[in-house]
Write a protein that holds these residues in place. Sequence first.
Motif, short mmCIF file in Angstrom:
data_model
loop_
_atom_site.label_atom_id
_atom_site.label_comp_id
_atom_site.label_asym_id
_atom_site.label_seq_id
_atom_site.Cartn_x
_atom_site.Cartn_y
_atom_site.Cartn_z
N LEU A 127 54.44 30.04 3.43
CA LEU A 127 55.13 31.32 3.60
C LEU A 127 54.14 32.48 3.62
O LEU A 127 54.26 33.40 4.43
CB LEU A 127 56.14 31.52 2.46
CG LEU A 127 56.96 32.80 2.48
CD1 LEU A 127 57.67 32.99 3.82
CD2 LEU A 127 57.97 32.80 1.34
N ARG A 128 53.12 32.41 2.76
CA ARG A 128 52.11 33.47 2.73
C ARG A 128 51.38 33.56 4.08
O ARG A 128 51.20 34.64 4.63
CB ARG A 128 51.11 33.22 1.60
CG ARG A 128 50.11 34.35 1.41
CD ARG A 128 49.23 34.15 0.19
NE ARG A 128 48.32 33.02 0.33
CZ ARG A 128 48.43 31.87 -0.32
NH1 ARG A 128 49.43 31.67 -1.15
NH2 ARG A 128 47.55 30.90 -0.14
N SER A 129 50.99 32.41 4.62
CA SER A 129 50.29 32.38 5.90
C SER A 129 51.17 32.92 7.02
O SER A 129 50.70 33.65 7.89
CB SER A 129 49.85 30.96 6.23
OG SER A 129 48.95 30.47 5.26
N VAL A 147 53.07 44.00 -1.34
CA VAL A 147 54.27 43.19 -1.09
C VAL A 147 54.18 41.98 -2.01
O VAL A 147 53.32 41.12 -1.83
CB VAL A 147 54.37 42.75 0.39
CG1 VAL A 147 55.61 41.89 0.61
CG2 VAL A 147 54.40 43.97 1.31
N LEU A 148 55.05 41.93 -3.02
CA LEU A 148 54.93 40.93 -4.08
C LEU A 148 56.14 40.02 -4.16
O LEU A 148 57.28 40.49 -4.21
CB LEU A 148 54.75 41.63 -5.44
CG LEU A 148 53.70 42.74 -5.55
CD1 LEU A 148 53.70 43.32 -6.96
CD2 LEU A 148 52.33 42.23 -5.16
N ASP A 149 55.87 38.73 -4.23
CA ASP A 149 56.92 37.77 -4.56
C ASP A 149 57.29 38.01 -6.01
O ASP A 149 56.42 38.30 -6.84
CB ASP A 149 56.38 36.35 -4.35
CG ASP A 149 57.37 35.27 -4.75
OD1 ASP A 149 58.59 35.57 -4.86
OD2 ASP A 149 56.94 34.13 -4.97
N ILE A 150 58.55 37.91 -6.35
CA ILE A 150 58.97 38.18 -7.72
C ILE A 150 58.58 37.04 -8.66
O ILE A 150 58.33 37.25 -9.84
CB ILE A 150 60.50 38.43 -7.77
CG1 ILE A 150 60.86 39.24 -9.01
CG2 ILE A 150 61.29 37.13 -7.70
CD1 ILE A 150 62.28 39.78 -8.98
N ASP A 151 58.51 35.81 -8.14
CA ASP A 151 58.29 34.63 -8.97
C ASP A 151 56.89 34.07 -8.71
O ASP A 151 56.73 33.13 -7.94
CB ASP A 151 59.37 33.59 -8.67
CG ASP A 151 59.36 32.45 -9.67
OD1 ASP A 151 58.87 32.65 -10.79
OD2 ASP A 151 59.84 31.35 -9.31
#
Length: 201
Positions: free
Chosen positions: A13-15, A52-56
């Motif tokens: 997902l990051r890529s 932009v941060l994933d919460i988990d």
Amino acid sequence: MIRILLAEDVELLRSALVGLLSLEDDLQVVAELASGALIVPTALEVQPDVAVLDIDLPEVDGLTAAERLRERLPGCRVLILTGLNRPGQLRRALAAQVAGFLPKDVRHAELTGAIRTVASGGRVLDPALTAAALEASASPMSQRETMVLRLSATGASPGEIAEQLFLTPGTVRNYLTSAAAKLDARNRVDAIRIATEAGWI
């Protein structure tokens, strides 16, 4: 050019996000991270406009990182992405003064538009998550009980929590006991489960 720090622990997902954002002429990903513990030191180094941060995230969750970023780098605006619909998380995000809060399944155009809005000083909140947060009950725990339970959820012992918060171990145990009582939990582990599911920690 809007400089972006991206934190997402799922590599695929990051890529994909880095690839999509790189297609935009006015967006530049200056750092991509898999761990929440790296957010603040990396942000201080690369000075992004938007995080932009994933919460988990592992080690330090996205909301805790957002709170620390606000203290250390107030000029960096934060956009939280979540895969979970937990109204309490949006309440925490608003308390941390994040500029955006969106589900992970948002469309590409919505995400890039949100980044631009956030970078220009605006705020973007998902309508469905906002409505759920307004309908949900607030946490019955005090701010200190919440902090102690959140640290306990990371595996920290009462002694370690006491040292971090400048309290005595006995006071920490009292906070854990009162938090469990307010949540009608059987024990500390059950209290952590209840508070996590509600998005209160």
